[in-house]
Motif scaffolding. Structure first.
Motif, short mmCIF file in Angstrom:
data_model
loop_
_atom_site.label_atom_id
_atom_site.label_comp_id
_atom_site.label_asym_id
_atom_site.label_seq_id
_atom_site.Cartn_x
_atom_site.Cartn_y
_atom_site.Cartn_z
N LYS A 1 1.31 -0.49 -0.02
CA LYS A 1 -0.33 -0.09 0.02
C LYS A 1 1.15 1.09 -0.09
CE LYS A 1 -3.92 -2.05 2.48
NZ LYS A 1 -4.59 -2.11 3.41
N ALA A 2 0.59 1.60 -0.88
CA ALA A 2 1.79 3.01 -1.30
C ALA A 2 1.08 4.15 -0.54
CB ALA A 2 1.54 3.18 -2.87
N GLU A 3 0.53 3.93 -0.43
CA GLU A 3 -0.41 5.30 0.85
C GLU A 3 0.55 5.44 2.22
OE1 GLU A 3 -3.78 2.67 1.13
OE2 GLU A 3 -1.93 3.04 -0.62
N LEU A 4 0.36 3.76 2.46
CA LEU A 4 0.94 3.57 3.52
C LEU A 4 3.01 4.05 4.00
CD1 LEU A 4 0.14 2.81 6.78
CD2 LEU A 4 0.47 0.55 5.94
N ASN A 5 3.04 3.15 3.16
CA ASN A 5 4.38 3.29 2.73
C ASN A 5 4.85 4.77 3.70
OD1 ASN A 5 4.76 0.85 2.78
ND2 ASN A 5 5.32 1.77 0.02
N GLY A 6 6.49 4.96 4.13
CA GLY A 6 6.22 6.37 4.61
C GLY A 6 6.28 7.11 6.09
N THR A 7 5.03 6.39 6.33
CA THR A 7 3.85 7.11 7.22
C THR A 7 4.87 7.10 9.00
OG1 THR A 7 2.49 5.10 7.84
CG2 THR A 7 1.82 7.43 6.39
N GLU A 8 4.27 7.23 9.85
CA GLU A 8 5.20 7.09 11.17
C GLU A 8 4.47 6.59 12.57
OE1 GLU A 8 8.57 9.94 11.68
OE2 GLU A 8 8.77 10.02 10.12
N GLY A 9 4.91 5.90 13.77
CA GLY A 9 3.55 5.58 14.46
C GLY A 9 4.70 5.27 15.88
N VAL A 10 3.75 5.18 16.33
CA VAL A 10 4.87 3.81 17.45
C VAL A 10 4.44 3.11 18.09
CG1 VAL A 10 4.79 3.63 20.29
CG2 VAL A 10 4.65 6.39 19.09
N ALA A 11 5.26 1.42 17.72
CA ALA A 11 4.75 0.44 18.32
C ALA A 11 3.81 -0.03 19.44
CB ALA A 11 6.33 -0.75 17.40
N VAL A 12 3.04 -0.76 19.96
CA VAL A 12 2.91 -0.21 21.25
C VAL A 12 2.86 -1.38 21.57
CG1 VAL A 12 1.38 1.72 21.36
CG2 VAL A 12 0.48 0.01 20.28
N SER A 13 2.55 -2.37 20.84
CA SER A 13 3.04 -4.44 21.16
C SER A 13 3.14 -4.98 19.69
CB SER A 13 1.74 -4.46 22.05
OG SER A 13 0.25 -4.57 20.98
N PHE A 14 3.34 -6.07 20.61
CA PHE A 14 4.36 -7.11 19.56
C PHE A 14 2.67 -8.37 19.54
CE2 PHE A 14 6.06 -10.74 18.12
CZ PHE A 14 6.89 -10.47 17.00
N GLU A 15 2.81 -9.08 19.13
CA GLU A 15 1.52 -10.01 19.22
C GLU A 15 2.32 -11.34 18.02
OE1 GLU A 15 -2.39 -11.89 17.65
OE2 GLU A 15 -2.45 -9.81 17.82
N SER A 16 3.18 -12.57 19.07
CA SER A 16 4.34 -13.56 18.89
C SER A 16 3.09 -14.44 18.05
CB SER A 16 4.79 -14.17 19.85
OG SER A 16 3.65 -14.49 20.67
N SER A 17 2.27 -14.76 17.79
CA SER A 17 1.41 -15.31 17.99
C SER A 17 0.63 -15.60 15.89
CB SER A 17 -0.43 -15.56 18.70
OG SER A 17 -0.74 -14.83 18.49
N SER A 18 0.97 -14.06 15.80
CA SER A 18 0.83 -13.61 13.93
C SER A 18 2.09 -12.92 13.65
CB SER A 18 -0.49 -12.12 14.28
OG SER A 18 0.09 -11.15 14.38
N ASN A 19 3.53 -12.80 14.42
CA ASN A 19 4.53 -12.19 14.44
C ASN A 19 4.38 -11.11 13.45
OD1 ASN A 19 7.53 -12.04 14.41
ND2 ASN A 19 7.37 -12.41 11.71
N ARG A 20 2.96 -10.17 14.48
CA ARG A 20 2.95 -8.34 13.99
C ARG A 20 3.26 -7.60 15.48
NH1 ARG A 20 1.12 -11.22 9.84
NH2 ARG A 20 0.19 -10.71 8.10
N TYR A 21 3.69 -5.91 14.93
CA TYR A 21 3.15 -5.49 15.46
C TYR A 21 1.96 -4.46 16.18
CZ TYR A 21 8.72 -5.63 17.01
OH TYR A 21 9.48 -6.40 17.41
N HIS A 22 1.60 -4.07 17.10
CA HIS A 22 0.45 -3.52 16.22
C HIS A 22 1.35 -2.06 17.30
CE1 HIS A 22 -1.54 -6.93 18.44
NE2 HIS A 22 -2.04 -6.69 17.39
N VAL A 23 0.61 -1.58 15.89
CA VAL A 23 1.29 0.10 15.17
C VAL A 23 0.34 1.41 15.74
CG1 VAL A 23 2.46 1.22 14.07
CG2 VAL A 23 3.35 -0.21 14.01
N HIS A 24 0.50 2.12 16.64
CA HIS A 24 0.18 3.29 16.84
C HIS A 24 0.29 4.39 15.45
CE1 HIS A 24 -2.57 6.17 18.52
NE2 HIS A 24 -3.20 5.03 19.02
#
Length: 122
Positions: free
Chosen positions: A17-40
């Motif tokens: 998603k080109a519109e998402l690339n370059g955006t900044e946020g804060v990684a608030v948690s990591f879910e190991s079961s899905s191997n993904r960060y929740h970024v606020h």
């Protein structure tokens, strides 16, 4: 539940998603079961993103107006230099840390909050 980017500012890179690339946020948690960060992101938007799609920018509390206790102080739109906002963010961070310590392994914060919301609504 924790990863090396948690509590840090991150930039989104290399997604489809080109519109998402370059955006900044804060990684608030990591879910190991899905191997993904929740970024606020500003505007209370939270996305689950793979580590390969995140580039660390540094600690989230580097804003000159931040008290150092907020993971959102230096993110534009979060008002890190307003004392009331700093206190609310500090309290939210304490609650977040508490929830992360009491959740069973493999249960992410968003999952737990979703279940709690269902019980409140019904």
């Amino acid at each position: 539940m924790s990863g090396p980017y948690c509590g840090k500012r991150v930039k989104v890179v290399g997604t489809g998603k080109a519109e998402l690339n370059g955006t900044e946020g804060v990684a608030v948690s990591f879910e190991s079961s899905s191997n993904r960060y929740h970024v606020h992101f500003p505007g209370n938007k939270v996305l689950a993103l793979k580590p390969v799609n995140l580039e660390p920018l540094g600690p989230a509390d580097t804003d000159a107006g931040s008290s150092g206790s907020s993971p959102f102080g230096s993110v534009p739109g979060f008002g890190g230099n307003i004392p009331q906002m700093q206190e609310a963010q500090r309290q939210a961070q304490v609650l977040l840390q508490h929830f992360q310590t009491i959740l069973p392994p493999g249960v992410g914060l968003q999952q737990a909050l979703g279940v709690m919301a269902v019980f409140v609504l019904f």
